[in-house]
Design an enzyme around this catalytic site. Structure first.
Site, PDB file in Angstrom:
ATOM      1  N   HIS A 144      28.342  34.042  31.516  1.00 18.72           N
ATOM      2  CA  HIS A 144      29.610  33.835  30.808  1.00 18.72           C
ATOM      3  C   HIS A 144      29.350  32.810  29.697  1.00 18.72           C
ATOM      4  CE1 HIS A 144      33.677  32.059  30.307  1.00 18.72           C
ATOM      5  NE2 HIS A 144      34.157  33.171  30.837  1.00 18.72           N
ATOM      6  N   ASP A 221      26.455  28.461  38.428  1.00 16.18           N
ATOM      7  CA  ASP A 221      27.840  28.666  38.020  1.00 16.18           C
ATOM      8  C   ASP A 221      28.485  29.580  39.069  1.00 16.18           C
ATOM      9  OD1 ASP A 221      30.217  29.545  36.995  1.00 16.18           O
ATOM     10  OD2 ASP A 221      29.394  30.284  35.098  1.00 16.18           O
ATOM     11  N   GLN A 224      32.618  32.840  39.938  1.00 15.21           N
ATOM     12  CA  GLN A 224      32.984  34.152  40.503  1.00 15.21           C
ATOM     13  C   GLN A 224      32.523  34.311  41.956  1.00 15.21           C
ATOM     14  OE1 GLN A 224      35.019  36.159  39.152  1.00 15.21           O
ATOM     15  NE2 GLN A 224      35.021  35.418  37.040  1.00 15.21           N
ATOM     16  N   LYS A 247      40.374  30.544  40.258  1.00 12.28           N
ATOM     17  CA  LYS A 247      39.773  31.836  40.614  1.00 12.28           C
ATOM     18  C   LYS A 247      39.633  31.995  42.125  1.00 12.28           C
ATOM     19  CE  LYS A 247      36.995  32.092  36.383  1.00 12.28           C
ATOM     20  NZ  LYS A 247      37.719  33.041  35.533  1.00 12.28           N
ATOM     21  N   CYS A 386      34.036  37.425  27.753  1.00 12.30           N
ATOM     22  CA  CYS A 386      33.331  36.166  27.434  1.00 12.30           C
ATOM     23  C   CYS A 386      31.858  36.256  27.823  1.00 12.30           C
ATOM     24  CB  CYS A 386      33.988  34.966  28.106  1.00 12.30           C
ATOM     25  SG  CYS A 386      35.675  34.711  27.593  1.00 12.30           S
TER      26      CYS A 386
END
Ligand code: 7TS
Length: 430
Positions: A144, A221, A224, A247, A386
Site C-alpha cells: 500500500h 504492515d 489488513q 480496520k 492505494c
C-alpha cells in the site's frame, strides 16, 4: 457448492464463545452492527468494503458513549477523579492491545493515528537514526502507498535507495530474489502481512527469518491482518508491527505501533510537545519522557484507544482462528462463484489469501461496476486501492475489490454474484 444459509433471526448478541459454526453462516453477527440494518438505496446493505474500513459493533459504539458520558478528561495530567478514570481506561486499552498481539510489555505499544502514522513515525525516527547515504531499504511490489511513500521520503532526505522485492503474476513474493537483494547496506525490510489490493498473505515469519539472518530488522504492515488472522509479535519475532483500529471493528483515528523495547528506547522522538517530555527548560534544554509516552506528544485519541480496546474485547468473544476459517469459507465460495462468470477475471490468485477478491470484468470500468452495485445496496471498492505500483506491475489501472469481514454471509456473496450479472446485462444491452 451449496452452503447452508440460515434465515435472518432476531436473536440477540452472541453469548461469549458461542458456537461459531452456528453463528457464522447466519445473520446473527450482523445484529451486533447497527449500521448493517440501515437501508441503503432502499435495500439492506451488503457491505463488502471491509479492507477500506470495517463497520463498528454496538459494543464499540457504547464504549465511546460511555467514555464521553462518564469518564471524559485529559490523561496523565490531572489529579482529579475523571482524569484518573480516563488515564486508567486509556492505559488499560494499551494492555488490551499488548495482549492482543502478544507483545512482551505495554511499553512496546505506542498509540498513533493509524498504520500510516506508525510507518511515518518509524521512517522519521528509526529511519533517520539508522539510514544513511548509500544505504538501502527493501519494500515489495505488493505494498500500500502507506508502506512506500514514507520510505521514499526518507530515502530522498538521506540519500538512500528504495529497492523493491518483485512478485509473480499471481501476486506472490519472489523470496529467492529477496535473499539476493539483502546486503551490508540494507537497513530495513518493510513488508505487508496481507496485501490490501489482492489479498495475498505474505510468509512474514519466513521473511523475518531471512532478514534477521542478514542482520536486518523488519517492519510488518499489519493493517489488513489483525481483523482476520492471529497475530503474535513474539512468535513472528518482528521488530515493528503496525495496524489501524478502524480496520478491525474499532474507531477511526487510532492505531498502533508495536516496536521492540530496545529499538523504541534507542529511537529519537517523533513529534515534540506535551506528555512526551520529562523536563523542559530554556536554560538546560529538554529531556524526554520514558517509552511509550515519548512517542505520544500532545493529547492522544483517548476515546479512540478505549474504543479500540472495546473492539479487541469484541473480537475476543470469538476464536480468531474461527474468524479466519469463516472468511476462508466465504473466499472459497465467492472465488468459485465468480469463476463461473466467463467475463470476469480474478486478479491475485496466491495460494494463501485472506477474504479479499480483486477482479476485472470485460472492459467495464471498475467505477461503473461499483456504481451499479451500489444501486443494489452492495458496497465494494473500485480503483487502484492505494497500490499504484502493484497495478502498474499487473498492467492495470484499476480493479473492483470485494473484501469480507466476520459478519459477511454466503447470502452476501449470492447477492454480489447477482449484482455482477446485473452489471453485465446493463452493459450488454448498450
Ligand atoms: N497498509 C495497508 C496494507 C492498508 O491496506 C492500508 C489502508 C494502510 C496501510 C493505511 O491504513 P490507514 O488506516 O492508516 O489509512 N488500506 C485501505 C484500503 O485498502 N482501502 O482503503 C484504505
Amino acid at each position: 457448492m451449496a452452503l447452508p444459509q440460515a434465515e435472518p433471526k432476531n436473536s440477540h448478541h452472541l453469548a461469549k464463545h458461542h458456537s461459531l459454526s452456528d453463528a457464522f453462516g447466519s445473520v446473527n453477527i450482523k445484529q451486533d452492527f447497527p449500521i448493517l440494518f440501515k437501508p441503503v438505496r432502499n435495500q439492506l446493505l451488503v457491505y463488502l468494503d471491509n479492507a477500506a474500513t470495517t463497520q463498528k459493533p454496538q459494543a464499540v459504539i457504547k464504549s465511546l458513549y460511555g467514555y464521553y458520558t462518564g469518564k471524559n478528561a485529559n490523561v496523565h495530567r490531572g489529579v482529579h477523579y475523571l482524569s484518573e478514570m480516563a488515564t486508567q481506561a486509556y492505559e488499560s486499552a494499551r494492555e488490551k492491545v499488548r495482549r492482543f498481539i502478544n507483545a512482551r510489555e505495554t511499553k512496546e505499544i505506542v498509540f498513533v493515528r493509524g498504520a500510516t502514522e506508525a510507518i511515518n513515525l518509524v521512517a522519521q525516527t528509526f529511519g533517520k537514526m539508522t539510514v544513511k547515504q548509500g544505504d538501502e531499504i527493501l519494500v515489495t511490489e505488493l505494498e500500500h502507498h502507506a508502506n512506500i511513500v514514507p520510505w521514499q521520503m526518507l530515502c530522498e532526505q538521506v540519500g538512500a535507495t528504495l529497492r523493491v522485492i518483485p512478485m509473480t503474476d499471481e501476486g506472490e513474493l519472489r523470496l529467492a530474489e529477496m535473499e539476493g537483494m539483502l546486503n551490508e547496506r540494507t537497513r530495513l525490510v518493510a513488508v505487508s502481512h496481507v496485501s490490501n489490493a489482492v489479498g495475498t498473505i505474505n510468509p512474514v515469519a519466513h521473511i523475518i527469518g531471512i532478514a534477521h539472518r542478514a542482520g536486518v530488522p523488519v517492519l510488518i504492515d499489519g493493517a489488513q491482518a489483525t481483523a482476520h488472522l492471529r497475530v503474535d509479535v513474539q512468535a513472528l519475532d518482528c521488530d515493528f508491527y503496525v495496524f489501524s483500529g478502524h480496520k478491525m471493528y474499532g474507531p477511526t483515528g487510532i492505531g498502533v505501533l508495536y516496536a521492540r523495547k530496545a529499538l523504541l528506547e534507542a529511537m529519537p522522538p517523533y513529534q515534540g510537545g506535551g506528555d512526551m517530555i520529562s523536563k523542559v527548560s530554556f536554560k538546560t534544554g529538554t529531556t524526554y519522557n520514558r517509552i511509550p509516552h515519548r512517542f505520544e506528544a500532545g493529547t492522544p485519541n483517548i476515546s479512540g484507544a478505549i474504543g479500540l480496546g472495546a473492539a479487541i474485547d469484541y473480537l475476543a468473544e470469538f476464536d480468531i482462528d474461527e474468524i479466519t476459517a469463516h472468511e476462508n469459507a466465504l473466499l472459497a465460495y465467492a472465488t468459485e462463484a465468480l469463476q463461473q462468470i466467463p467475463e470476469l477475471r480474478i486478479i491475485g490468485t496466491a495460494g494463501e489469501k485472506t477474504g479479499i477478491i480483486s477482479f476485472v470484468l470485460d472492459d467495464i470500468h471498475p467505477h461503473d461496476i461499483g456504481t451499479i452495485l451500489d444501486q443494489s445496496g452492495i458496497a465494494v471498492r473500485a480503483g487502484h486501492h492505494c497500490a499504484m505500483p502493484l497495478m502498474e506491475r499487473l498492467g492495470l489501472s484499476a480493479t473492483t475489490r470485494v473484501s469480507f469481514g466476520l459478519y459477511n454471509t454466503f447470502k452476501d456473496v449470492d447477492l454480489l454474484v447477482e449484482g455482477i450479472h446485473h452489471v453485465l446485462r446493463i452493459f450488454k444491452a448498450n
